[in-house]
Motif scaffolding. Structure first.
Motif, PDB file in Angstrom:
ATOM      1  N   PHE A 201     -35.867-105.380 -47.357  1.00 58.70           N
ATOM      2  CA  PHE A 201     -34.863-104.346 -47.083  1.00 58.70           C
ATOM      3  C   PHE A 201     -33.791-104.835 -46.117  1.00 58.70           C
ATOM      4  O   PHE A 201     -32.634-104.419 -46.210  1.00 58.70           O
ATOM      5  N   VAL A 202     -34.152-105.740 -45.203  1.00 58.07           N
ATOM      6  CA  VAL A 202     -33.135-106.330 -44.333  1.00 58.07           C
ATOM      7  C   VAL A 202     -32.127-107.098 -45.177  1.00 58.07           C
ATOM      8  O   VAL A 202     -30.906-106.966 -44.998  1.00 58.07           O
ATOM      9  N   GLY A 203     -32.624-107.897 -46.119  1.00 60.24           N
ATOM     10  CA  GLY A 203     -31.733-108.652 -46.981  1.00 60.24           C
ATOM     11  C   GLY A 203     -30.873-107.764 -47.853  1.00 60.24           C
ATOM     12  O   GLY A 203     -29.682-108.032 -48.060  1.00 60.24           O
ATOM     13  N   LEU A 204     -31.454-106.688 -48.356  1.00 58.81           N
ATOM     14  CA  LEU A 204     -30.690-105.750 -49.188  1.00 58.81           C
ATOM     15  C   LEU A 204     -29.555-105.123 -48.389  1.00 58.81           C
ATOM     16  O   LEU A 204     -28.410-105.061 -48.857  1.00 58.81           O
ATOM     17  N   VAL A 205     -29.879-104.674 -47.163  1.00 61.53           N
ATOM     18  CA  VAL A 205     -28.860-104.033 -46.324  1.00 61.53           C
ATOM     19  C   VAL A 205     -27.770-105.029 -45.939  1.00 61.53           C
ATOM     20  O   VAL A 205     -26.570-104.704 -45.973  1.00 61.53           O
ATOM     21  N   LEU A 206     -28.158-106.259 -45.600  1.00 61.87           N
ATOM     22  CA  LEU A 206     -27.173-107.265 -45.214  1.00 61.87           C
ATOM     23  C   LEU A 206     -26.269-107.658 -46.381  1.00 61.87           C
ATOM     24  O   LEU A 206     -25.169-108.193 -46.163  1.00 61.87           O
ATOM     25  N   SER A 207     -26.718-107.402 -47.599  1.00 63.00           N
ATOM     26  CA  SER A 207     -25.914-107.746 -48.776  1.00 63.00           C
ATOM     27  C   SER A 207     -24.945-106.640 -49.176  1.00 63.00           C
ATOM     28  O   SER A 207     -24.081-106.863 -50.035  1.00 63.00           O
ATOM     29  N   ILE A 208     -25.084-105.478 -48.575  1.00 65.81           N
ATOM     30  CA  ILE A 208     -24.222-104.350 -48.952  1.00 65.81           C
ATOM     31  C   ILE A 208     -22.731-104.656 -48.745  1.00 65.81           C
ATOM     32  O   ILE A 208     -21.907-104.337 -49.613  1.00 65.81           O
ATOM     33  N   PRO A 209     -22.315-105.280 -47.611  1.00 66.33           N
ATOM     34  CA  PRO A 209     -20.881-105.591 -47.472  1.00 66.33           C
ATOM     35  C   PRO A 209     -20.348-106.466 -48.605  1.00 66.33           C
ATOM     36  O   PRO A 209     -19.227-106.243 -49.089  1.00 66.33           O
ATOM     37  N   LEU A 210     -21.132-107.455 -49.031  1.00 65.06           N
ATOM     38  CA  LEU A 210     -20.697-108.299 -50.146  1.00 65.06           C
ATOM     39  C   LEU A 210     -20.615-107.492 -51.435  1.00 65.06           C
ATOM     40  O   LEU A 210     -19.656-107.629 -52.202  1.00 65.06           O
TER      41      LEU A 210
END
Length: 247
Positions: A201-210
């Motif tokens: 979920f950390v990776g998913l959230v960090l990918s939201i801006p992209l």
């Protein structure tokens, strides 16, 4: 059930994925010879693995990063490197080399913090790149939910390769991790399910801006969840092993 490849080619050489794989392999080779010597391997883990109780006492914060490059055996290393190889190149292609490296490290540190939060008094050392790679998988799910992934299914003596959408494979994987999180005690060691779930979920959230930069829901509408470029096509051939008839 093991993913063996995806049908999602990358447009640039994944130098950071290569670097991370090389670092993990070389570091493992540097200490594999002492893995049977309890005192020495325990000292190594004490210095470089995440030990939640030490983190909560205000010590060894650097182990949130160093633990990502330690593994507990050949299969642990091989499994993590396989997942990094399959899903990491596309995320590096989308993000760029340096941003992907920072993303990977942030996902791994975030996964470690989730593990510490769920087992704050645990003296058990935790190692492995699984949390960071789970973050890569979370980002992959957001950007390429319908990318095709080839899965090797092994049921005792039955072997077969299936092609399924990424969201199915990653959803099943996440479901296993979440179920394991609810049914295991992180204070007792074993698989760090909460680190895997948290890293995802950390990776998913960090990918939201992209994802938003690519157009958010509009990106999905344009690509229908598939990669925004032609997919690789792999031909699955039948085994050449002859069948032996029974009398």
């Amino acid at each position: 059930m093991f993913p063996i490849r995806d049908h999602n080619p990358s447009g640039r050489t994944p130098y950071v994925v290569y670097l991370l794989m090389a670092a993990n392999i070389l570091i493992f080779l540097s200490y594999v010879g002492i893995m049977g010597i309890d005192q020495q391997i325990s000292q190594l883990y004490y210095e470089y693995a995440v030990i939640p109780a030490r983190i909560m006492d205000g010590f060894a914060y650097e182990t949130l990063a160093t633990s990502m490059f330690l593994h507990g055996g050949w299969m642990h290393l091989a499994g993590n490197m396989l997942f990094l190889w399959i899903f990491g190149d596309n995320m590096e292609d989308e993000m760029g080399h340096l941003p992907f490296l920072l993303f990977y490290l942030a996902a791994g540190i975030g996964a470690g913090l989730v593990h510490v939060a769920t087992a704050p008094g645990s003296p058990v050392p935790t190692i492995g790149a699984s949390g960071a790679i789970a973050g890569v998988m979370g980002g992959y799910l957001l950007l390429f939910p319908k990318a095709r992934v080839d899965i090797l299914l092994i049921l005792i003596v039955y072997f077969r390769v299936f092609t399924i959408p990424a969201f199915v494979m990653l959803g099943v994987w996440l479901g296993i991790q979440f179920t394991g999180s609810l049914s295991s005690n992180p204070d007792e060691g074993g698989i760090a399910y909460w680190a895997h779930t948290g890293g995802f979920f950390v990776g998913l959230v960090l990918s939201i801006p992209l994802w938003l930069k690519r157009g958010g829901p509009g990106f999905w509408n344009r690509t229908h969840g598939h990669p925004p470029h032609p997919e690789n096509k792999f031909k699955l051939e039948q085994s050449r092993i002859p069948r032996v008839p029974r009398k």
